[in-house]
Design a protein around this motif. Sequence first.
Motif, PDB file in Angstrom:
ATOM      1  N   TYR A   7      -7.272  -1.639   2.208  1.00  0.00           N
ATOM      2  CA  TYR A   7      -7.462  -2.866   1.439  1.00  0.00           C
ATOM      3  C   TYR A   7      -7.098  -4.080   2.300  1.00  0.00           C
ATOM      4  CZ  TYR A   7      -8.253  -0.250  -2.845  1.00  0.00           C
ATOM      5  OH  TYR A   7      -8.796   0.571  -3.809  1.00  0.00           O
ATOM      6  N   GLY A  16       0.825  -1.199   0.000  1.00  0.00           N
ATOM      7  CA  GLY A  16       0.000   0.000   0.000  1.00  0.00           C
ATOM      8  C   GLY A  16       0.861   1.251   0.000  1.00  0.00           C
ATOM      9  N   LEU A  52      -0.262   0.895  -8.231  1.00  0.00           N
ATOM     10  CA  LEU A  52       0.270   0.232  -7.049  1.00  0.00           C
ATOM     11  C   LEU A  52       0.027  -1.260  -7.203  1.00  0.00           C
ATOM     12  CD1 LEU A  52      -0.945   2.398  -4.012  1.00  0.00           C
ATOM     13  CD2 LEU A  52       1.417   2.100  -4.763  1.00  0.00           C
ATOM     14  N   VAL A  87      -4.341   2.489   1.075  1.00  0.00           N
ATOM     15  CA  VAL A  87      -4.065   3.005  -0.268  1.00  0.00           C
ATOM     16  C   VAL A  87      -4.694   4.390  -0.353  1.00  0.00           C
ATOM     17  CG1 VAL A  87      -4.547   2.754  -2.730  1.00  0.00           C
ATOM     18  CG2 VAL A  87      -3.922   0.747  -1.365  1.00  0.00           C
ATOM     19  N   LEU A  94      -0.424  -4.595  -4.724  1.00  0.00           N
ATOM     20  CA  LEU A  94      -0.557  -5.163  -3.393  1.00  0.00           C
ATOM     21  C   LEU A  94      -0.211  -6.646  -3.437  1.00  0.00           C
ATOM     22  CD1 LEU A  94      -3.946  -3.571  -2.243  1.00  0.00           C
ATOM     23  CD2 LEU A  94      -1.646  -2.617  -2.100  1.00  0.00           C
ATOM     24  N   THR A 148      -9.291   5.277  -2.856  1.00  0.00           N
ATOM     25  CA  THR A 148      -8.694   5.425  -1.531  1.00  0.00           C
ATOM     26  C   THR A 148      -9.477   4.617  -0.504  1.00  0.00           C
ATOM     27  OG1 THR A 148      -7.818   7.624  -2.022  1.00  0.00           O
ATOM     28  CG2 THR A 148      -8.165   7.072   0.299  1.00  0.00           C
TER      29      THR A 148
END
Length: 123
Positions: A93, A9, A18, A119, A20, A90
Amino acid sequence: QEQMVESGGGFVQPGGSLRLSCAASGSIFSTNAMGWYRQVPEKQRELVAGITSDGSTNYADSVKGRFTISRDKGKNTVYLQMNSLKPEDTAVYYCYGNFRVGSVAGLYDAQFWGQGTQVTVSS
């Protein structure tokens, strides 16, 4: 003791990407499904993407075409590649895994959660 550890994140500008990762460990006999949820304050946790043991995937409508879920069976790890990120992505997560766990005494299905990773998408 089974556990799931997330990483990846962070903060990114709109349009950025991004990735993860979430690695599961413990007495895992087999994997039924793994995936990702996300949650923002005062809202229910929502499914982002999931992947089953046969590789079938499903996505929330809001992330289709932008996010890709994948899995490394040998490492019991699930990934979420997030591209074209938007401010509305946003959230915190959380990864999850539904596994067949246990020992020679017996096997059973159980679901586990990661600790959550923030995030933030903002300019």
